[in-house]
Design a protein around this motif. Structure first.
Motif, mmCIF file in Angstrom:
data_model
loop_
_atom_site.group_PDB
_atom_site.id
_atom_site.type_symbol
_atom_site.label_atom_id
_atom_site.label_comp_id
_atom_site.label_asym_id
_atom_site.label_seq_id
_atom_site.Cartn_x
_atom_site.Cartn_y
_atom_site.Cartn_z
ATOM 1 N N GLY A 32 18.011 27.939 39.850
ATOM 2 C CA GLY A 32 18.936 27.880 40.983
ATOM 3 C C GLY A 32 19.266 26.435 41.266
ATOM 4 O O GLY A 32 19.405 25.639 40.333
ATOM 5 N N MET A 33 19.363 26.083 42.553
ATOM 6 C CA MET A 33 19.611 24.659 42.840
ATOM 7 C C MET A 33 18.781 24.196 44.034
ATOM 8 O O MET A 33 18.650 24.903 45.036
ATOM 9 N N ALA A 34 18.217 23.010 43.871
ATOM 10 C CA ALA A 34 17.419 22.429 44.947
ATOM 11 C C ALA A 34 18.357 21.613 45.836
ATOM 12 O O ALA A 34 19.236 20.914 45.322
ATOM 13 N N VAL A 35 18.192 21.757 47.148
ATOM 14 C CA VAL A 35 19.065 21.001 48.053
ATOM 15 C C VAL A 35 18.234 20.244 49.079
ATOM 16 O O VAL A 35 17.164 20.688 49.483
ATOM 17 N N ASN A 36 18.754 19.104 49.458
ATOM 18 C CA ASN A 36 18.139 18.326 50.520
ATOM 19 C C ASN A 36 18.608 18.958 51.829
ATOM 20 O O ASN A 36 19.774 18.847 52.211
ATOM 21 N N ARG A 37 17.689 19.649 52.477
ATOM 22 C CA ARG A 37 18.055 20.465 53.639
ATOM 23 C C ARG A 37 18.726 19.623 54.733
ATOM 24 O O ARG A 37 19.712 20.047 55.346
ATOM 25 N N LYS A 38 18.197 18.430 54.952
ATOM 26 C CA LYS A 38 18.700 17.586 56.036
ATOM 27 C C LYS A 38 20.152 17.154 55.773
ATOM 28 O O LYS A 38 21.003 17.198 56.671
ATOM 29 N N LEU A 39 20.423 16.771 54.525
ATOM 30 C CA LEU A 39 21.783 16.311 54.205
ATOM 31 C C LEU A 39 22.804 17.445 54.322
ATOM 32 O O LEU A 39 23.901 17.270 54.849
ATOM 33 N N TRP A 40 22.428 18.626 53.824
ATOM 34 C CA TRP A 40 23.357 19.763 53.924
ATOM 35 C C TRP A 40 23.519 20.189 55.393
ATOM 36 O O TRP A 40 24.621 20.564 55.817
ATOM 37 N N ALA A 41 22.444 20.117 56.149
ATOM 38 C CA ALA A 41 22.542 20.490 57.569
ATOM 39 C C ALA A 41 23.471 19.527 58.313
ATOM 40 O O ALA A 41 24.130 19.907 59.292
ATOM 41 N N SER A 42 23.530 18.285 57.816
ATOM 42 C CA SER A 42 24.376 17.291 58.501
ATOM 43 C C SER A 42 25.864 17.640 58.420
ATOM 44 O O SER A 42 26.669 17.141 59.198
ATOM 45 N N ILE A 43 26.224 18.513 57.471
ATOM 46 C CA ILE A 43 27.628 18.964 57.421
ATOM 47 C C ILE A 43 27.737 20.407 57.921
ATOM 48 O O ILE A 43 28.744 21.087 57.713
ATOM 49 N N GLY A 44 26.658 20.865 58.555
ATOM 50 C CA GLY A 44 26.674 22.194 59.173
ATOM 51 C C GLY A 44 26.369 23.345 58.233
ATOM 52 O O GLY A 44 26.606 24.500 58.576
ATOM 53 N N VAL A 45 25.833 23.052 57.041
ATOM 54 C CA VAL A 45 25.514 24.137 56.105
ATOM 55 C C VAL A 45 23.992 24.291 56.035
ATOM 56 O O VAL A 45 23.281 23.377 55.621
ATOM 57 N N THR A 46 23.525 25.475 56.459
ATOM 58 C CA THR A 46 22.078 25.718 56.439
ATOM 59 C C THR A 46 21.721 26.924 55.565
ATOM 60 O O THR A 46 20.548 27.204 55.341
ATOM 61 N N GLU A 47 22.727 27.620 55.092
ATOM 62 C CA GLU A 47 22.498 28.784 54.234
ATOM 63 C C GLU A 47 23.212 28.559 52.896
ATOM 64 O O GLU A 47 24.197 27.805 52.832
#
Lengths: 334, 459
Positions: B161-176
């Motif tokens: 799958g893909m690993a994501v930096n949760r904090k960086l993605w959350a900073s653009i409003g994407v948490t799912e």
């Protein structure tokens, strides 16, 4: 008669082990390589037993083609496919692509010939010029010559890794230095750019082996009798005239040696590519050696790889014979 | 005369020494049904005749793998007093070379890691089948048989799958996880607009192929987790029968177009100088938001002391399907017993494979690989266990997402229905070519078709 027989026996005792080793580790594998080139061997089947070879030879002796073939296939652990591998090679664009000049240069054959040409010219003529210049150095002779010879002492792995680090885009010393000088626009992916990779690989080979080829010329220069130089000086010959009339003709035996060795170096270019580019980007820095390795190791096509090896062997032998003949003729003329 | 007398004396001594050399005892007969045993060859080592089982394991420099090896060895040696497990440390990419040279010299270690080489090893009679009760004893799902036989041990559920930096993605409003590829690409655009590095991508080595191969697995195949359906041949089988090609397949075309867009926009200059190690450094260092990579990277979070919060998301579809993880776990990849293990050694080689499911060993295996367990009868092992914050979060997130989004086998269907070996290398080279400026999708896919056919020529 008795004495001659005894001498023959003594010769056999002395030369026998060397001949046996040469047969076992050079001639035997070469013949086997040719035989594997006629099969679809993947590399995964084990070698056969001596009895299989016996069966093959027995079949041959009885003129029983079926038995001979079965014995051969069992011994080689592969199916006989005749010249199919060579037929495939004739249309293999990774091996040689004649669609355009660029396509050819990026095929394994084209890239190898390009590198070989650079290597032969540099090690034959560049090394000669360097040797003549080094021969004129009068102070710290050992140190200066040592500096040029030093890279040759390094293992191929070390020198290749050194260039890998130097040529890295983000962390490499070359790009760092360019950035430090305010020349960031000149930064390149030195080892993985289709434009620069061939030159970087050539630079690596030249840096590593230039000292060796220069040393061969230097040894030859030392052997030129001093009175020839003295006579030239009396005639008022300058350095260029000395080079043209004395040094160059007398260096011809080494020119022959160096050019053949450089040719072999170029055609067999392999280790540097494995460590630095692994044939990339794409297959653009595949050399013939790397392509053979790639076919055998990654594609599990040892039979096809053997066919490519045999073609490369024939190519190398043909070029070496032409080169040696031409240079010998030139040597006689001079 | 004197000279030749000396020579004959030397010859006589050499012959005498040869005659006095110890003879190799004959090997024990192979068990019924086993392939022709490999003969002892050079490099076998003095220990070969002793009570030693040589085991190939890709320990490398990975701390988690070393811990697993140590526990495995200890468990075997405790259960089998007087016997030793000897490590043969071979890197993943060196497997083919190592095995081929050992096959040529007739000296395969007794237990070997098979990676994607199981088919070649089985077809050429170098490994022996495992009994079905080997799997059922530990509650392992039976792997799809190959020509009716099962050869390799099974580890855990390996997902791609893909690993994501949760904090960086959350900073653009994407948490799912993004619902499709376009949503994913829009997220990357927003990240780039914020000044973050949206994607980790190295193209120097095998990682170059990852986005392309993962998306081909996720999009070219139906979402089936069970055995392949015989009435619906996979893309792999259709490709082998000449009924499909990458160049003519609209999904393959779309996948490559999307991947070219992805690397063209976010890979950055000089990416051909970067490989797995550089990617690891960037992503673990929190400098990049997304890394399309297998779940094994979760096993390195603790050893690398990663502080960034890492989530593991399924792969977005270019076909408008739901996102999904790809799994290669139904394939027979793991450890297998070779034909070098004869007589008593065969039983001990099986004992080595059984020691893999010793609770302490299996736990360390899952920890090292960040895999979810598939063996249901190993007491007390419920999944990777760690107190490291990032690693713990990664495993919890992966488990929840695997449950929510599911897995597909993609092209990893069975040993009889899988990509040709070496095809991933062709994908890597294709992506490197893309990065040098070639963007002609039909031409590139045509090259991929040729690479497929070439790779299939190996038996």
């Amino acid at each position: 008669m008795k004495r001659r027989r005894r001498e023959s026996l003594v010769s056999l005792v002395f030369c026998g082990p060397a001949i046996a080793l040469y047969l076992a580790f050079v001639i035997g594998p070469a013949l086997l390589g040719f035989a594997y080139g006629l099969t679809d061997w993947s590399g995964w089947s084990g070698g056969g037993q001596a009895s299989d070879l016996g069966a093959a030879l027995g079949g041959l002796a009885r003129l029983d083609g079926g038995a001979a073939r079965a014995g051969c296939e069992a011994f080689l652990g592969a199916k006989f496919v005749g010249l199919a591998n060579y037929a495939e090679l004739a249309h293999d664009p990774v091996f040689a692509n004649f669609q355009s000049v660029t396509a050819f240069r990026r095929s394994a054959l084209g890239f190898t010939l390009f590198e070989t040409l650079l290597i032969v010219l540099t090690f034959t003529f560049g090394a000669m010029v360097l040797a003549v210049l080094l021969d004129r150095v009068k102070h710290r002779v050992g140190l200066v010559r040592g500096l040029f010879f030093y890279p040759f002492v390094l293992s191929l792995l070390v020198s290749s890794l050194l260039f890998l680090y130097l040529g890295n885009y983000r962390e490499g010393a070359i790009n760092k230095a360019l950035a430090w000088m305010g020349l960031s626009a000149w930064q390149q992916d030195w080892l993985m750019s289709p434009t620069w990779a061939p030159w970087t690989i050539f630079a690596l080979v030249a840096w590593t082996s230039m000292g060796f080829f220069t040393t061969l010329y230097l040894a030859n220069l030392q052997a030129i009798p001093e009175d020839l130089y003295e006579a030239a000086a009396l005639d008022g010959a300058g350095p260029l005239a000395v080079f043209r009339a004395i040094q160059f003709p007398l260096l011809m035996p080494t020119v022959l040696t160096n050019s053949v060795l450089a040719l072999i170096n170029g055609i067999n270019l392999f280790g540097q590519v494995v460590v630095t580019t692994q044939g990339g980007p794409g297959t653009q820095t595949f050399t013939l050696g790397y392509y053979i390795y790639h076919l055998g190791r990654l594609n599990n096509r040892q039979g096809y790889a053997s066919a490519v090896s045999f073609v490369v062997f024939v190519l190398l032998a043909a070029i070496a014979i032409v080169q040696a003949t031409a240079l010998r003729r030139r040597q006689v003329e001079l | 005369m004197f000279c030749s007398a000396r020579i004959w004396a030397c010859v006589a001594v050499a012959v005498l020494l040869g005659a006095c050399a110890p003879k190799t005892p004959p090997a024990s007969p192979a068990p019924a049904g086993a392939a022709k045993p490999a003969a002892a060859g050079p490099g076998a080592g003095a220990a070969k005749g002793d009570r030693v089982i040589r085991v190939v394991r890709n320990v490398g420099s990975r701390e988690g793998f070393q811990k697993h090896w140590d526990a495995w060895k200890a468990a075997f040696e405790k259960a089998n007093p007087g016997w030793t497990m000897e490590l043969v440390n071979v890197g993943d990419s060196a497997g083919t070379e190592f095995y081929q040279s050992r096959i040529a010299s007739g000296d395969l270690p007794e237990v070997i890691q098979t990676w994607n080489l199981t088919k070649h090893l089985a077809d050429n009679g170098h490994i022996v089948p495992l009994p079905d009760d080997y799997y059922t004893k530990f509650g392992l799902p039976l792997p799809t048989p190959y020509k009716g036989k099962r050869y390799a041990t099974m580890g855990g559920l390996q997902v791609l799958g893909m690993a994501v930096n949760r904090k960086l993605w959350a900073s653009i409003g994407v948490t799912e996880p993004p619902r499709n590829f376009d949503e994913f690409a829009a997220g990357l655009d927003k990240l780039a607009a914020q000044g973050a590095r949206p994607l980790t991508y190295g193209a120097k080595d095998w990682c170059a192929s990852v986005p392309l191969t993962f998306l081909l697995h996720a999009n070219l195949y139906p979402y089936t987790t069970g055995d392949p359906e015989p009435d619906k041949p996979s893309f792999t089988l259709l490709r082998d029968q000449g009924k499909a090609t990458f160049a003519a397949d609209p999904v393959a075309n779309r996948v490559l177009e999307k991947v070219i867009g992805l690397v063209g926009k976010y890979a950055g200059k000089g990416v051909l100088s970067d490989g797995y190690d550089e990617g690891k450094r960037d992503f673990y260092g929190g400098q990049s938001a997304t890394w399309i990579m297998g779940c094994w990277i979760g096993g390195d979070l603790e050893p690398n002391n990663v502080s960034a919060e890492v989530a593991y998301w399924p792969l977005p579809s270019v076909e408008g399907r739901a996102p999904i993880f790809v799994t290669s776990s139904s394939m027979q990849t793991g450890w297998a017993i070779t034909t070098s293990a004869v007589g008593e050694k065969q039983a001990k080689a099986l004992a080595v494979c059984e020691a893999l499911y010793d609770p302490a060993v299996y736990q360390l295996w899952l920890n090292g690989e960040a895999m979810l367990p598939t063996a249901t009868k190993v007491a007390g092992v419920t999944g990777p266990k760690t107190e490291h914050v990032a690693a713990k979060g990664f495993v919890a997130d992966m488990a929840a997402n695997v449950k929510k989004y599911g897995t597909t086998r993609g092209g990893y269907r069975s040993l009889e229905d899988q990509w040709p070996q070496g095809f991933e290398d062709a994908c890597m080279r294709l992506m490197q070519t893309v990065l040098t400026g070639e963007k002609d999708v039909p031409k590139l896919l045509g090259e991929l078709d040729k690479a497929w056919d070439d790779a299939r020529k190996s038996k």
